[in-house]
Design a protein around this motif. Structure first.
Motif, PDB file in Angstrom:
ATOM      1  N   THR A  85     -54.590  32.380  -1.496  1.00 40.86           N
ATOM      2  CA  THR A  85     -55.620  32.882  -2.393  1.00 40.86           C
ATOM      3  C   THR A  85     -55.241  32.668  -3.850  1.00 40.86           C
ATOM      4  O   THR A  85     -56.035  32.177  -4.654  1.00 40.86           O
ATOM      5  N   TYR A  86     -54.020  33.041  -4.235  1.00 38.33           N
ATOM      6  CA  TYR A  86     -53.687  32.845  -5.641  1.00 38.33           C
ATOM      7  C   TYR A  86     -53.381  31.395  -5.972  1.00 38.33           C
ATOM      8  O   TYR A  86     -53.556  30.964  -7.112  1.00 38.33           O
ATOM      9  N   ASN A 136     -50.419  33.891 -13.764  1.00 41.11           N
ATOM     10  CA  ASN A 136     -51.718  33.291 -13.457  1.00 41.11           C
ATOM     11  C   ASN A 136     -52.857  34.151 -14.006  1.00 41.11           C
ATOM     12  O   ASN A 136     -53.863  33.642 -14.491  1.00 41.11           O
ATOM     13  N   CYS A 137     -52.694  35.465 -13.924  1.00 42.27           N
ATOM     14  CA  CYS A 137     -53.732  36.363 -14.454  1.00 42.27           C
ATOM     15  C   CYS A 137     -53.787  36.253 -15.958  1.00 42.27           C
ATOM     16  O   CYS A 137     -54.823  36.306 -16.567  1.00 42.27           O
ATOM     17  N   SER A 150     -56.872  30.144  -6.682  1.00 42.49           N
ATOM     18  CA  SER A 150     -57.363  30.563  -8.002  1.00 42.49           C
ATOM     19  C   SER A 150     -56.675  29.775  -9.116  1.00 42.49           C
ATOM     20  O   SER A 150     -57.296  29.443 -10.121  1.00 42.49           O
ATOM     21  N   ASN A 151     -55.414  29.452  -8.919  1.00 40.08           N
ATOM     22  CA  ASN A 151     -54.697  28.657  -9.903  1.00 40.08           C
ATOM     23  C   ASN A 151     -55.266  27.238  -9.966  1.00 40.08           C
ATOM     24  O   ASN A 151     -55.473  26.693 -11.045  1.00 40.08           O
ATOM     25  N   TYR A 173     -58.245  26.344  -9.107  1.00 44.19           N
ATOM     26  CA  TYR A 173     -59.605  26.421  -9.651  1.00 44.19           C
ATOM     27  C   TYR A 173     -59.557  26.476 -11.170  1.00 44.19           C
ATOM     28  O   TYR A 173     -60.336  25.809 -11.842  1.00 44.19           O
ATOM     29  N   GLN A 174     -58.656  27.261 -11.714  1.00 42.38           N
ATOM     30  CA  GLN A 174     -58.533  27.353 -13.166  1.00 42.38           C
ATOM     31  C   GLN A 174     -58.057  26.034 -13.758  1.00 42.38           C
ATOM     32  O   GLN A 174     -58.380  25.709 -14.900  1.00 42.38           O
TER      33      GLN A 174
END
Length: 119
Positions: free
Chosen positions: A50-51, A118-119, A54-55, A57-58
């Motif tokens: 999941t992370y 990442n956040c 998201s990484n 995707y960013q």
């Protein structure tokens, strides 16, 4: 003498190959312990995926809408492309300290730090 040349050309010395295999852990001379599956491992794989998603995707999100980004921020396409290029370029030097952190402090700590960054 011709027989000696034929045996040398036939292939490598197998006694050396057997010795090398004996030095390899869990090679043909030993057996590996059985792998055990736990539900917790599947949760960890899901969190990691999941992370990582998201990484990623960013990493590429601005490349998809580069024409909108160029107009909104009044920059050229080269600047927008560098947003995705910097990720790939930063991977090269940062993989070495991350590998060291994984080995010294473990996967949990490294994953938490990576997720926080990442956040």
């Amino acid at each position: 003498m011709k027989d000696d040349q034929d045996t040398k050309e036939a292939g490598p010395d197998l006694s050396k190959v057997v010795k090398i295999q004996a030095d390899i852990p869990n090679g043909e001379c030993g057996s590996a312990p059985p792998t055990r599956l736990y539900k917790r491992r599947w949760v960890i794989v899901l969190l990691f995926s999941t992370y990582s998603l998201s990484n990623a995707y960013q990493w590429i999100q601005y490349g998809i809408i580069s024409n909108i980004i160029m107009k909104f921020y009044n920059v050229d396409g080269f600047a927008v492309d560098w947003l995705s290029m910097i990720y790939m370029l930063a991977y090269i030097p940062f993989i070495f300290p991350v590998t060291w952190l994984l080995e010294k402090l473990g996967l949990r700590f490294t994953a938490l730090v990576a997720n926080a960054l990442n956040c």
